[in-house]
Scaffold this motif. Structure first.
Motif: not given
Lengths: 289, 224
Positions: B23, B27, B91-93, B96, B172, B175-176, B179-180, B182
């Motif tokens: 974790t 990013d 989108s980071a942290g 959003k 969301r 988006l998740m 992000k996963i 990458r």
């Protein structure tokens, strides 16, 4: 001699486990540092969730009350516990990589429970599940979920307040969550929805019920927790509506209105305890403890 | 197979260590936001005429977006529709897009900002984009209500790399996943809003539906 040997066993046990325990605690803080930080920031900045500060100490207190049971129960690592721990950590990794704070936070009690279950076995898990479940009360719901629940509660409160206000001679018309009085329009706003009063009542009410009630009394009170919180909030809104009609809108600027959360919480807690006392009059089967 | 206490401790330590390390990987899509020009909505979109409006004139803002534009579109006999297009290049942290169900309009003179607003209803609908009924645009239809009693109809959807997403939950989740995996996480929100005149919500929504049908192909071709 025998006494000295007995006393030496826990110390030796403690010393043997000190290094892995210290490593585990440090790693837990390292892994969950940002999640813990986000929770504290939320409790600190969001006045409706400030009760989050008291949840971990209360959960720890519940564990502490069982210290004798923990000491004497059989501790044996469990494969099922490893499964729970893995699920918790996977949820955490998904939450962090996917940038979803809520999912990260949800994983925290699960990982903690997984660790206890894995290292201590089913007896330890059985003794700690309530505290771990209780920790979920410290996690703020995602904003869209909060808004959706809040909307339903606002509509419900406005509906029954409009009905009940007429019993007190108040001419009132309701449109959605707006209450139209002859000279003023009242809005049952987000802050008046009572969502956080429900969470606050659950936080203390669960401990009260667990400590003070047994058998079907316990289940009855558990089922009534949320309705009691909703009813208390409705009573508060009704009081404000009736007082505004009879004495004027100045009532909206008083501490009675601004301290709605505290009032709600105290009223609902009082109602819960009162109901608990009434239930005591009805006998309950209680197993020998 | 039974576990030895000693091994269990070390397994737990290793697992926590792996989770902590994974974790903390940076990013890969962070860095300077890529530049993108927003699609220019032509003066004529279908049967309506649109004109760009200045940010301070617009009633809706999402302070977190990297790029945004607002237009006012007028059709025949219907109330003007305000179109908002906001784009977040990454989108980071906590960065959003805000949901129109929780982020309300605020006017230039509204010192309190967004107060007095709430929503009365929210539902997902699909707008049919072609005659065959094959192409559908999933959107959320929101009915906002101001303390003054006025109602505002809002139609909105999110746009994530060619895919329209109707609501916050799907946005969301998508988006998740991005992000996963990458992948780049640039997202847009399209919001159409108009006052409900004479309590005729159906008319307001029909006008928004027509505008969304005309706008969607342009927005899709202009956004990544």
């Amino acid at each position: 001699m025998k006494e000295r040997m007995l006393a030496a066993v826990p110390i030796a046990h403690w010393r043997r486990n000190f290094l892995p325990l210290a490593a585990l605690c440090s790693l837990f803080v390292f892994t969950y540092y940002q999640t813990l930080q986000s929770l504290v920031v939320h409790w600190w900045t969001h006045p409706f969730y400030s009760h989050g500060f008291m949840i971990p100490p209360l959960a720890a207190y519940v564990l502490w009350t069982k210290r004798e049971d923990f000491r004497h129960c059989r501790k044996k690592p469990s494969w099922a516990g490893l499964g729970v721990l893995l699920v918790g950590l996977i949820v955490f990794v998904v939450g962090v990589l996917g940038n979803e704070e809520f999912i990260e936070q949800v994983s925290l009690p699960l990982t903690l429970f997984g660790l206890l279950y894995f290292l201590g076995g089913s007896k330890v898990a059985g003794l700690s599940w309530f505290s771990m479940l209780y920790l979920y009360l410290m996690i703020p719901p995602p904003l869209p979920v909060y808004k959706a629940v809040s909307l339903e509660l606002r509509l419900l409160d406005a509906h029954w307040v409009a009905v009940a206000a007429r019993w007190f001679g108040v001419p009132i018309f309701r449109d959605g969550y707006f209450l139209y009085l002859p000279d003023i329009v009242l809005e049952v706003a987000d802050a008046c929805s009572g969502v956080f009063s429900i969470v606050a009542l659950l936080s203390l009410g669960l401990l009260y019920i667990r400590k003070q009630h047994w058998g079907w009394h316990r289940y009855a009170l558990l089922l009534l927790l949320v309705p009691i919180a909703i009813l208390a909030n409705g009573i508060r809104i009704l009081m404000i509506t009736v007082l505004t009609y009879y004495s004027g809108p100045w009532i909206l600027d008083t501490t009675f209105h601004s301290f709605n959360g505290t009032f709600n919480f105290l009223l609902s807690l009082g109602m819960l305890i009162g109901l608990g006392m009434l239930l005591r009059c009805i006998p309950v089967w209680r197993s020998a403890r | 197979m039974s576990l030895v206490s000693h091994s269990a401790w070390w397994i737990a330590i290793v697992l926590l260590g792996i989770a902590g390390a994974v974790t903390r990987i940076g990013d890969p899509v962070q860095g300077a936001p890529q530049t993108l020009s927003l699609p220019i909505i032509d003066s004529d979109v279908g049967d309506v005429t649109c004109s760009a409006i200045e940010a301070q004139e617009a009633s809706y803002h999402d302070p977190g977006v990297h790029l945004s534009g607002s237009w006012r579109c007028r059709g025949h006999g219907s109330a003007p529709i305000e179109v908002y297009l906001g784009y977040l290049t990454r989108s980071a942290g906590d960065e959003k897009l805000r949901s129109p169900a929780t982020n309300y309009p605020s006017g230039p003179g509204d010192a309190q900002g967004q107060r007095g607003w709430g929503y009365e209803s929210k539902r997902k609908v699909k707008i049919v984009l072609d005659n065959d009924g094959q192409l559908k645009l999933p959107v959320t239809v929101l009915l906002l209500r101001h303390a003054s009693g006025r109602r505002m109809a809002v139609t909105y959807w999110y746009h994530l790399y060619g895919t329209p997403l109707p609501d916050e939950l799907q946005y969301r989740l998508a988006l998740m996943l991005c992000k996963i995996m990458r992948q780049p996480s640039g997202t847009a929100i399209v919001r159409l809003a108009s006052w409900v005149v004479d309590d005729d919500l159906d008319a307001a929504l029909a006008a928004q539906r027509a505008l969304a049908t005309a706008l969607y192909p342009r927005i899709k071709s202009a956004l990544p």
